[in-house]
Design a protein around this motif. Sequence first.
Motif: not given
Lengths: 362, 504
Positions: A339-362
Amino acid sequence: MNALKMMFAALTMVVGVNAKAATNAEIIKHVSYNVIMKTYTDLADATANLKVAVANFAANPTEENLALAQQQWRYTRVPWEASEAFLFGPVDALGIDPMLDTWPLNRSDLDGVLAGKSNITVDLIHTLGTNLQGFHTIEYLLFGNGVNSNTKPVSAFTSRQFDYLKATSTVLAEHAAALAYAWTTNYDPENPGAPGYVTVISQPNWNNQYYSSEGAVLEELIKGMMGIADEVANGKIADPMGGDIGSANMALVESPFSWNSINDFKMNIRSIYSVYTGTYGTVKGPGVQALVARYNPTLAAKIEADIVNCINLIEAIRPAGGGDFGQAIFTADGRARTQKAIEALNALHATLEQQVLPLADK
Amino acid sequence: MKNSILLFAVSMIMTGAASAASDINMDYVRAIKSGGDTTVFIKGESIQAYRNPAANLTEEQIRQHLTGDMLFERNFSDDPTRFDHGLGPVYNNTNCNACHSKDGRGALPVVPVGAEWVPLKQNEAVFLRISIEDGLNHPKTKENNWGAPVPVPGFSDQLFHLGSWGVREDLPSQGQAQVWMKYEKTNFTYPDGKVVELRKPLFKVTGAYDEYFDSVTGQTRSRLYEKDVKMGPRMGTPMIGLGLLEAIKESDILALAARDLSAEGVHGQPNYVFDIQKSMAGDAYPVSMGRFGLKNNTPSVFHQSLGALRGDIGVTNYAFPQESIFGTNLWKQYEANHGPVPTAIEASNQVADDLVFYSQTLAVPSRRNVDEPTVVRGAEVFHQVNCTSCHQPSYTTGPHTIPALANQKIYPYTDMLLHDMGDGLADGRKDFDASGKQWKTRALWGIGQSQTVNPRGGFLHDGRARTFEEAILWHGGEAQYSKDKFVNLPAEDRQALLAFIKSL
């Protein structure tokens, strides 16, 4: 080899670029040539070695040769699983992914073939379903059913199993070679003039049929990382785990025969690490991290640490007393670690989606 | 982020010369949110472009969508000891995604340079529809399945080229027959001299399970090889926005059919087809307007997707509980060799419903580059050459069981009607009221990302067209008028039109 020449050319271009100051074009070029294409050429080499190891074992069936073949299967899993953050381009368009890695395999039909009379040859494998060939078919034949152990006695191998192993590992190597060729040399078997896909993806522009801008390629890279983080957390790990011990399902565990699931998952996240940090083997250059660092160096470092943490948490699922993921999900403490691994992976996914993806075409 | 749509004064433009009946609201030119509030905004391009739940689903609906997503990729097994069994005994593919690649289009088999006929193997996105054609029109009765195509005796109305191990003792992994494909290539020359190569896939069938040697005629025979059997290829289609198309009001579609576009030679016509949901509810006349399938031969996403689950993959379900080859000689042979095939329904009702829900709720991506002058020009050309007569730009949807899909202003670019598209595209197979030359107008929303989602993805009913331009050049019949206008445009206007399509 044409591919080698291209790689050396690419290396001399990329090595020495300061990662922090890298442009989008440099990120794309480095990741395309030195991470993605290199992963695929490594996969082609590894599958060729697996074919040899299997042939040696079939010719001389000893415990030692079985162990070597099993070990080579594990080595070959590494570049494949470490490619799953970038399942776009030829691996998908040429239908290669299902040929290599269809899960589950079709055990009842496989038993039917083994019990039948057809000559088991490369030609036969070419006519068989995707679920009767590839990594997991080879795994089942080499390691046994995975229920009580992850190996089988040499005496249990039949001559038809050897034939099947030789044929299917040959076909696996064929597909992996075709995939590497599609990236290095020609991505369209119907058009001899088409370049390697590495050229297509590293030169985005308005006239590029697939990628009209650098932002488009960066988005593809980031979405690829998000996709595998999600798949490992909510598919490969969560599905077999189920809601409670009673609903845990071994039939959903990938790589259950070799007990290689945890290694598979780690390599999946390693592929995120490679694309993000631009690190592959001994080569390091600008990855998506350089894009993040341009706007927020603190975040850029935090994401790298998060990826490493995910890999460590997946390793921590391994039961102390032996076994693998397929055993861990049937114990309360194993499930807690999972469960700990799942939570860390989902947090990573959220970070990539919310904080990295918007930078792609800045 | 430009999430807000620019509101333009509604301008009704009359097409000057051709036909006063084709009034089109030109707000589509700069409309970004093709799927209304369901639209997802993807600025770049990605293989994931079609893999998003509608943006306005509730959390619980997103959970169901994601469950359906997993099922859409599930490789069904024919191992009765596994939870995911149900594959076969004959099929065209082992999972949904294999034909609808990443929820997008499929691709024709690779024909390596120098090869001619190539066999359809595993993991192909195309199959053949088959039926007996007697050239007559029949009233819809229960006896003829409410006007459905006449199945080929010993087969059905779809050719399943793959089979579980042991279905064909002589041909491992083969189903009812082996299918082969080759290309016929022709060149199209524009009035300005530009040449474009077109390719058309041709198919042949060998190794049918009922094949025998007829010593009288000296020929190899099968019911499948007789002259009255018509075959037509079908390519996997994009999955986006299907629930929204389901929510378009029937009255709106009928109003489009009632227009007089005879000056352009356009006569859109609805199809009326068997409706499994009405049949399950005990309706005495289970027939509804067709909306899905390449000839509008199914009325709903429920009917289309569960029909495909049973047909294409061989997984029986509560809408279609019987195996597609049930009772045929192939079935009898298989049972003789392997013992009785279990008749229990293979997909649980929950699995079936989750797959349907997923298929109804895939988001349409937003348009891109709408303000580029070339794209704006192309959008105007799109109407100028009357593409809009069939590729109806917009609707406001009516009610739907999924509230997120109701009352949405959408831009699918389809009139949902059948049109005679000429001999070049005809497959000669009737399908309910659709003739052998008629096809449903394909929705164009999201089409600009087709080949990012699947680089080899092909356009038109059989995936023959490699580019938008090739697809346009295949338009004939009722579309001849528009095509002629297109090919006579200056080259920069043709490019602008293609740039507009790319922006969708």
